[in-house]
Design an enzyme around this catalytic site. Structure first.
Site, PDB file in Angstrom:
ATOM      1  CG  ASN A  10      -1.862   1.048   1.336  1.00 22.34           C
ATOM      2  OD1 ASN A  10      -1.637   2.115   0.770  1.00 22.34           O
ATOM      3  ND2 ASN A  10      -2.942   0.818   2.054  1.00 22.34           N
ATOM      4  CG  ASP A  73      -3.427  -7.290  10.784  1.00 18.72           C
ATOM      5  OD1 ASP A  73      -3.613  -7.150   9.558  1.00 18.72           O
ATOM      6  OD2 ASP A  73      -4.172  -7.975  11.496  1.00 18.72           O
ATOM      7  CB  SER A  74      -5.261  -1.663  11.063  1.00 18.39           C
ATOM      8  OG  SER A  74      -3.981  -1.147  11.027  1.00 18.39           O
ATOM      9  CG  PHE A 156      -8.960   3.716   4.239  1.00 22.19           C
ATOM     10  CD1 PHE A 156      -8.158   4.568   4.977  1.00 22.19           C
ATOM     11  CD2 PHE A 156      -8.928   2.362   4.547  1.00 22.19           C
ATOM     12  CE1 PHE A 156      -7.344   4.089   5.996  1.00 22.19           C
ATOM     13  CE2 PHE A 156      -8.113   1.864   5.559  1.00 22.19           C
ATOM     14  CZ  PHE A 156      -7.324   2.737   6.282  1.00 22.19           C
ATOM     15  CE1 TYR A 158     -16.393  -2.119   8.381  1.00 23.92           C
ATOM     16  CE2 TYR A 158     -13.989  -2.214   8.264  1.00 23.92           C
ATOM     17  CZ  TYR A 158     -15.219  -2.831   8.170  1.00 23.92           C
ATOM     18  OH  TYR A 158     -15.282  -4.166   7.845  1.00 23.92           O
ATOM     19  CG  ASP A 159     -11.675   6.460   8.014  1.00 27.28           C
ATOM     20  OD1 ASP A 159     -11.475   5.849   9.079  1.00 27.28           O
ATOM     21  OD2 ASP A 159     -10.758   6.837   7.268  1.00 27.28           O
TER      22      ASP A 159
HETATM   23  P1  IMP Z   1      -5.025  -3.022   7.375  1.00 26.00           P
HETATM   24  O1  IMP Z   1      -4.525  -4.155   8.225  1.00 26.00           O
HETATM   25  O2  IMP Z   1      -4.373  -1.704   7.735  1.00 26.00           O
HETATM   26  O3  IMP Z   1      -4.960  -3.318   5.918  1.00 26.00           O
HETATM   27  O4  IMP Z   1      -6.551  -2.824   7.751  1.00 26.00           O
HETATM   28  C1  IMP Z   1      -7.519  -3.846   7.552  1.00 26.00           C
HETATM   29  C2  IMP Z   1      -8.884  -3.256   7.340  1.00 26.00           C
HETATM   30  O5  IMP Z   1      -9.319  -2.574   8.536  1.00 26.00           O
HETATM   31  C3  IMP Z   1      -8.958  -2.192   6.245  1.00 26.00           C
HETATM   32  O6  IMP Z   1      -9.159  -2.781   4.991  1.00 26.00           O
HETATM   33  C4  IMP Z   1     -10.161  -1.366   6.689  1.00 26.00           C
HETATM   34  O7  IMP Z   1     -11.350  -1.986   6.293  1.00 26.00           O
HETATM   35  C5  IMP Z   1     -10.062  -1.423   8.208  1.00 26.00           C
HETATM   36  N1  IMP Z   1      -9.309  -0.239   8.702  1.00 26.00           N
HETATM   37  C6  IMP Z   1      -8.074  -0.226   9.244  1.00 26.00           C
HETATM   38  N2  IMP Z   1      -7.694   1.022   9.565  1.00 26.00           N
HETATM   39  C7  IMP Z   1      -8.726   1.815   9.193  1.00 26.00           C
HETATM   40  C8  IMP Z   1      -8.931   3.227   9.256  1.00 26.00           C
HETATM   41  O8  IMP Z   1      -8.072   4.027   9.685  1.00 26.00           O
HETATM   42  N3  IMP Z   1     -10.109   3.662   8.783  1.00 26.00           N
HETATM   43  C9  IMP Z   1     -11.072   2.842   8.295  1.00 26.00           C
HETATM   44  N4  IMP Z   1     -10.929   1.529   8.198  1.00 26.00           N
HETATM   45  C10 IMP Z   1      -9.752   1.007   8.660  1.00 26.00           C
END
Ligand code: IMP
Length: 209
Positions: A10, A73-74, A156, A158-159
């Site tokens: 990303n 991971d988020s 992006f 769920y913001d």
């Molecule tokens: P990633 O691990 O950062 O790719 O996050 C996994 C998923 O969590 C993303 O595809 C979003 O759906 C959601 N997500 C993580 N961080 C955010 C954020 O800051 N805003 C909104 N959605 C988030």
């Protein structure tokens, strides 16, 4: 100069990490992307925690590059849904779901849940695996409330449905700068960078492959 690889495809995450490093006056790091390192395999994120998935990504790329690697991971955890969507946040409405589809699924699951019970949090776990084998982790969280309708068109995922009380806005109503200043990701990145900054240059010496 300490070289770190950010284990993500990303481009906006690489940009965000560089921006956070710059605003912290931290020019001691050189950040490489996966592309810069010639890593183009898919990594299966099959752990059931953010920590587990961040570690799998960082370790896989560290083994490939011999360099210090940082992965994140988020996700969103909603109390009324027992922590869902959690590690499944990106796939909650099926593989490759759009932000609109994720939000629609979330709001459907939360139909009838009262305002008091709509508490949620965004979490980011950052994990660094160093060439020495040392593993460091840092966690950032933002607490908020899931709205009944989307508001704002920034950000992006769920913001638009994540209302953040300290700002009296949803995350999608914040500017990119405002969100980068307070987000779960920013908190975790700053914590990890502080720890990495306190390590010796020797900790970042590439491992002979
Ligand atoms: P990633 O691990 O950062 O790719 O996050 C996994 C998923 O969590 C993303 O595809 C979003 O759906 C959601 N997500 C993580 N961080 C955010 C954020 O800051 N805003 C909104 N959605 C988030």
């Amino acid at each position: 100069m300490k070289t770190i690889v950010l284990a993500t495809n990303n481009a906006s995450k690489v940009k965000e990490l560089n921006a956070i490093l710059a605003t912290n006056g931290n020019s001691g790091f050189k950040v490489l992307s996966l592309k810069d390192c010639g890593f183009n395999s898919d990594i299966e994120e099959n752990a059931d925690t953010f920590e587990g998935n961040a570690y799998i990504k960082a370790r896989t790329v560290a083994e490939f590059t011999g360099l210090a690697v940082v992965a994140d991971d988020s996700g969103l955890e909603v109390d009324a849904l027992n922590g869902a969507p959690g590690v499944f946040s990106a796939r909650y409405a099926g593989e490759g779901a759009t932000s609109g589809q994720l939000i629609e699924k979330l709001l459907t699951e939360m139909k009838g849940v009262s305002m008091e019970e709509r508490t949620a949090r965004f979490t980011t776990v950052m994990c660094a695996v160093l060439p020495t084998g040392k593993v460091l982790t840092a966690r950032g969280e933002c607490h908020g409330i899931i709205t009944e309708t989307p508001m704002g068109d920034g950000g992006f995922g769920y913001d638009p449905v994540f209302y953040y009380p300290p700002a009296n806005k949803t995350f999608a109503e914040l500017t990119a700068e405002e969100k980068n200043g307070i987000s779960h990701r920013a908190i975790a990145v700053k914590k990890l960078i502080n720890t990495l900054g306190s390590l010796e240059d020797a900790d970042f010496e590439p491992k002979m492959q």
